[in-house]
Design an enzyme around this catalytic site. Structure first.
Site, PDB file in Angstrom:
ATOM      1  CG  ASP A  64       3.011   9.747  46.194  1.00 38.87           C
ATOM      2  OD1 ASP A  64       2.695   9.340  45.055  1.00 38.87           O
ATOM      3  OD2 ASP A  64       2.792  10.914  46.577  1.00 38.87           O
ATOM      4  CG  ASP A  81      -5.081   8.227  45.274  1.00 34.32           C
ATOM      5  OD1 ASP A  81      -4.311   8.247  44.308  1.00 34.32           O
ATOM      6  OD2 ASP A  81      -5.327   9.231  45.973  1.00 34.32           O
ATOM      7  CD  GLU A 126      -1.035  12.630  42.430  1.00 36.23           C
ATOM      8  OE1 GLU A 126      -1.899  13.244  41.805  1.00 36.23           O
ATOM      9  OE2 GLU A 126      -1.248  12.177  43.583  1.00 36.23           O
ATOM     10  CB  SER A 164      -5.204  18.318  41.060  1.00 39.39           C
ATOM     11  OG  SER A 164      -6.215  19.169  41.531  1.00 39.39           O
TER      12      SER A 164
HETATM   13  C1  LIG Z   1      -6.800  12.476  41.574  1.00 37.18           C
HETATM   14  C2  LIG Z   1      -5.562  11.909  42.259  1.00 37.18           C
HETATM   15  N1  LIG Z   1      -5.774  10.546  42.570  1.00 37.18           N
HETATM   16  C3  LIG Z   1      -5.282  12.681  43.530  1.00 37.18           C
HETATM   17  O1  LIG Z   1      -5.649  12.271  44.583  1.00 37.18           O
HETATM   18  N2  LIG Z   1      -4.594  13.811  43.385  1.00 37.18           N
HETATM   19  C4  LIG Z   1      -4.286  14.681  44.488  1.00 37.18           C
HETATM   20  C5  LIG Z   1      -3.063  15.446  44.095  1.00 37.18           C
HETATM   21  C6  LIG Z   1      -2.561  16.398  45.113  1.00 37.18           C
HETATM   22  C7  LIG Z   1      -2.163  17.641  44.855  1.00 37.18           C
HETATM   23  N3  LIG Z   1      -1.710  18.136  46.021  1.00 37.18           N
HETATM   24  C8  LIG Z   1      -1.844  17.227  46.931  1.00 37.18           C
HETATM   25  N4  LIG Z   1      -2.344  16.143  46.365  1.00 37.18           N
HETATM   26  C9  LIG Z   1      -5.449  15.604  44.749  1.00 37.18           C
HETATM   27  O2  LIG Z   1      -6.260  15.851  43.844  1.00 37.18           O
HETATM   28  O3  LIG Z   1      -5.560  16.079  45.886  1.00 37.18           O
HETATM   29 ZN   LIG Z   2      -4.416  11.024  45.848  1.00 37.81          ZN
HETATM   30 ZN   LIG Z   3      -3.730   9.543  42.985  1.00 38.92          ZN
END
Ligand SMILES: C[C@H](N)C(=O)N[C@@H](Cc1c[nH]cn1)C(=O)O
Ligand SMILES: [Zn+2]
Ligand SMILES: [Zn+2]
Length: 524
Positions: free
Chosen positions: A148, A179, A213, A466
């Site tokens: 996603d 990403d 994710e 995250s």
């Molecule tokens: C690090 C990863 N590629 C990423 O972009 N994670 C997001 C995950 C997230 C959590 N809530 C919404 N998105 C992030 O770190 O924002």
């Molecule tokens: Zn992301």
């Molecule tokens: Zn990601």
């Protein structure tokens, strides 16, 4: 204890502490060396001298097809946070299942139920769970990735259509390019390259690919813990690898052993059942937007200090050893500042402080307001209901439930002080921070692979973003988890004009192939 016992226990021991003794590592190195020489001398020599160069050549010969496949993947707008794209998310998972089949993997789509949006039940995209190889003599790596993406519109300020992959100046622009569609496809290409040179994979692989994710990985934890674990999915897993992050800068590769968690809040204020004309109703209602702006302005000061009482209390203390780690990291604050076009950075632009505030201290960001008249033009509306969105990046020792309670208590206190007659509601969704032991042989294997591709030792880094499932995979498997980034630090994931450099994509495929090879050599 014999050396072999030490090794066996070591490789199957779940490392919750952040260090292992150097004796264990030295033992492992010695054993690793003799294992290679005693058992497979000629094979290993042939492999290291010939196999990887052959694979790299194969990769270089197939660049166009790799770009073509990424274009296909980017063209599916699998935006998880907007239910109007839910069918595209489902289509994306099916597309990926076909691709896994093409490289010889078996897979299944696991139903993870529903999500509730505005009181309505909406079906979640299935999770793709796959297996490739089950040779008991080989190590097994569990690979996680997500299909996603964040939303994107050309009108947000993209130079070209976000869901049409475009190549400009050695960069592939498109939502999801870095990403995380590029890296996910990187695994397929690496597997395919082994096939292409007629060589079997040096490891068994297991796959977990989700399509939620970017929206908190809803349903995934339950699948992993309540279903896959009891079914024995993790019994044969020796290592977990995730490629869903980026280098710290633009030239030096890194391997990542820590992520921040996230606690995401929806702060809702309602003053009327519908939007109102300010000319007609202005001056007669307590406006929801004013209440919300008041509350949101109580959260963080201009220097980024979080104002919520008690929020820093549980943050892991900084040790002298940890402090030293930051001095050797290759990071140029001035280049970083210029790359984002900011006039001045926080923390007075001091490298170590910037890195600490990105990796090991919490930060609070205000993201936006749903229901506000954000479109261009002088709209004269009083929104009836507004939802402020903010999040706190969590760090080790901050438990989400404890942080959520602090935020709720603080907002309730401020709401009381405000004395508004309006309705206020706050909800949260959270995931924990994650750290791993970077001295583990798994990290050494990835470092060797990285050095082979980029001719430099990678930095061992943490990251401010995250990936909620990382800690779940660590706990469900009990094995060492490693983040192996493909993209560069200026890829602008989540932002306008997200891209992946052609170099990072192609060398990344080689890196994944070399990583599989190196993990294949680790003692079983
Ligand atoms: C690090 C990863 N590629 C990423 O972009 N994670 C997001 C995950 C997230 C959590 N809530 C919404 N998105 C992030 O770190 O924002
Ligand atoms: Zn992301
Ligand atoms: Zn990601």
């Amino acid at each position: 204890m014999t050396l072999i016992n030490t090794l066996f226990r070591y490789s199957h021991f779940r490392l919750t502490a952040n260090r292992v003794s150097s004796i264990a590592i030295n033992n492992l190195k010695a054993q690793h060396k003799s294992y290679s020489i005693d058992l497979k001398k000629d094979q290993v020599k042939m492999a290291s001298e010939k196999l990887l160069p052959q694979i790299f050549k194969f990769v270089d010969q197939n660049v166009d097809s790799y770009k073509k496949l990424l274009k296909e993947a980017v063209a599916i707008p699998s935006v998880s946070c907007d239910v109007t794209y839910r069918d595209d998310c489902i289509r994306m998972v099916h597309w990926m299942q076909d691709k896994l089949k093409e490289v010889g993997a078996t897979s299944e789509l696991r139903d993870v139920g529903f999500q509730t949006i505005d009181g309505k039940e909406v079906k979640l995209p299935p999770v793709l769970v796959g297996v490739l190889g089950n040779d008991s003599k080989k190590n097994t790596i569990c690979i996680y990735g997500h299909l996603d993406v964040q939303p994107a519109l050309k009108s947000d300020g993209w130079e070209t259509e976000p869901f049409e992959l475009q190549e400009r100046n050695g960069k592939l622009y498109g939502r999801g390019s870095t990403d995380d569609k590029g890296p996910v496809l990187g695994w397929l290409h690496a597997i395919n390259a082994y096939k292409g040179v007629g060589e079997e994979l040096p490891v068994n692989l297991k796959f977990v690919f989700e399509c939620m994710e970017e929206s908190g990985s809803e349903g995934l934890d339950a699948l992993l813990i309540e279903q896959l674990k009891p079914e024995g999915f993790f019994n044969t897993v020796d290592y977990v690898c995730i490629s869903d992050n980026y280098w710290l800068g633009t030239t030096k590769p890194c391997i990542t052993y820590g992520l921040r968690g996230i606690s995401y809040y929806f702060l809702e204020v309602e003053c009327a059942k519908m939007d109102l004309h300010s000319g007609v109703y202005g001056g007669t209602v307590h406006e929801a937007m004013s209440d919300l702006i008041y509350l949101m302005d109580q959260l963080v000061d201009k220097d980024g200090k979080i104002l919520i009482s008690g929020i820093y209390d549980s943050v892991a203390p900084l040790t002298e050893n940890e402090k030293k780690l930051y001095t050797t990291i290759d990071f140029d604050p001035e280049a970083y500042r210029k790359s984002i076009g900011a006039d001045k950075l926080a923390q007075n632009g001091v490298k170590e402080q910037l890195l600490m505030h990105r990796w090991r201290y919490p930060s609070l960001s205000l993201h936006g307001i749903e229901g506000a008249a954000f479109q261009p033009g002088a709209k004269t509306v009083i929104p009836g209901k507004v939802i402020g969105k903010f999040s706190i990046r969590l760090v080790p020792n901050q438990e989400p439930e404890e942080i959520e309670q602090l935020v709720f208590d603080y907002i309730n206190k401020k709401w009381k002080e405000r004395g508004s007659p309006n309705k206020m509601r706050i909800t949260a969704q959270s995931g924990r921070a994650w750290t791993e032991n970077p001295d583990h042989p798994h990290y050494q294997a990835a470092a060797r692979a990285t050095k082979l591709i980029y001719q430099t030792d990678p930095d061992m880094s943490r990251e401010g973003g995250s990936i909620p499932v990382t800690i779940t995979l660590q706990e469900a498997s009990g094995k060492n988890v490693l983040l192996l980034p493909m993209g560069a630090g200026d890829d602008m994931a989540h932002s306008q004009n997200e891209k992946i450099n052609v170099r990072n994509y192609i060398e990344g495929i080689k890196l994944f192939a070399a990583y599989l090879y190196e993990v294949g050599k680790l003692p079983k």
